[in-house]
Design an enzyme around this catalytic site. Structure first.
Site, short mmCIF file in Angstrom:
data_model
loop_
_atom_site.label_atom_id
_atom_site.label_comp_id
_atom_site.label_asym_id
_atom_site.label_seq_id
_atom_site.Cartn_x
_atom_site.Cartn_y
_atom_site.Cartn_z
N SER A 141 -14.59 12.53 -34.59
CA SER A 141 -13.99 13.63 -35.46
C SER A 141 -14.73 13.45 -36.91
CB SER A 141 -12.53 13.65 -35.68
OG SER A 141 -12.12 14.58 -36.74
N TYR A 154 -3.98 9.72 -37.93
CA TYR A 154 -5.11 10.13 -37.11
C TYR A 154 -6.35 9.90 -37.61
CZ TYR A 154 -8.02 13.58 -34.40
OH TYR A 154 -8.99 13.87 -33.72
#
Length: 321
Positions: A141, A154
């Site tokens: 990501s 996260y």
């Protein structure tokens, strides 16, 4: 034909499902895809999307990245235990103020997103080293490069993945192995919808008033608009990934969303690290109108471009060569 064996995790929906289907439907039939998921009873959507590839270039198998025995059983079931391309996609999200989250919730995110990858490589990497051939593809990501408001845990899990792979990549070169980190920005999937819904349910009683207001009236309020503006489809991520696994010299890092690139570039523009933090702070708290205007401008660019910039350019290069 000598097909490459592709093992993909987290294929019940979203990016994993699109990856499995797109690679299995490769026009040249270069791949045999083993699409895995923790609970195979949730495989109906994949079965439907796979169509005629099911039983031909795609098979569904059970694999839980949080369970070493499950991983070993899956790899043992493959012909000669051979995996040419491992695509680590399984993951989970968590948003909200950290004072409103439990350590157990945080551990679950790290166990899935980071240690899940580690477990996979402990099982698959030794065989790749012996053969001196293989490609490890990790769906990371942009939050593995740059932290985002209320995505603390996260982002930490993705930072861990990036650091782990960056270190491992040096060793991998010695064995002629490739490692590629695919770094999407926002992707419109069931995964993101669930993360948002869970975020809406967060008990903010442990947070101070300013933090609770920030999460509710700034982060959650703009969540949908950001995804609408910057969000890619899982099919787009699958196209980027297919391009990466068919390259002779795949890159270590590949960002899929050129609209997001200016934001991650801020980190490299300032060695002190202050620039991206100050910029995001001003965007969020001081320049609400500028923030909304920027989103509208990016939305216009997305509407005009329609397709992925990088992939189109690569196709043009291929035609010219």
């Amino acid at each position: 034909m000598n097909q490459k064996v592709v093992l993909i995790t987290g294929c019940s929906s979203g990016i994993g499902l699109s990856l499995a289907v797109r690679i299995a439907k490769d026009e040249k039939k270069r791949f045999m895809v083993y699409a895995t998921m923790r609970n195979v009873s949730r495989g109906a959507a994949l079965v439907e999307a796979a169509g005629k590839t099911l039983g031909r270039t795609l098979e569904i198998k059970q694999l839980d990245v949080c369970d070493e025995k499950s991983i070993k059983a899956c790899v043992d079931s493959l012909p000669e235990r051979k995996v040419d391309i491992l695509i680590s996609n399984a993951g989970m999200g968590l948003i909200g103020p950290i004072e409103c989250q439990t350590i157990d919730e945080m551990k679950t995110v790290m166990d899935t997103n980071f240690f899940g990858l580690v477990r996979l490589l402990q099982e698959v990497l030794p065989d790749m080293k012996k053969r001196k051939k293989g490609h490890i593809v990790v769906i990371s990501s942009v939050m593995g490069i740059q932290g985002i408001l209320f995505n603390d845990v996260y982002a930490a899990s993705k930072f861990a993945v990036e650091g782990f792979c960056e270190s491992l990549a040096v060793q991998a070169l010695r064995f002629n192995l490739n490692i590629s980190l695919i770094e999407p920005g926002p992707v419109i999937t069931e995964f993101e919808r669930k993360v948002f819904e869970e975020g809406m349910k967060v008990d903010l009683s442990k947070a101070d008033k300013v933090t609770a207001d920030m999460f509710t009236n700034i982060y959650l309020k703009n969540y949908s608009q950001i995804f609408e503006t910057l969000g890619q489809t899982p099919e787009d991520i699958a196209e980027h990934t297919l391009k990466i696994i068919t390259m002779d010299n795949p890159p270590f890092r590949h960002q899929t969303n050129t609209l997001y690139t200016p934001m991650t570039t801020l980190k490299y523009a300032d060695p002190n690290g202050d620039l991206p933090i100050d910029t995001f702070y001003k965007m969020v708290f001081e320049h609400d109108k500028v923030f909304n205007a920027s989103l509208n401008f990016l939305k216009m660019l997305r509407w005009r471009s329609r397709k992925s910039f990088t992939i189109d350019k690569d196709k043009d290069k291929d035609k010219a060569s």
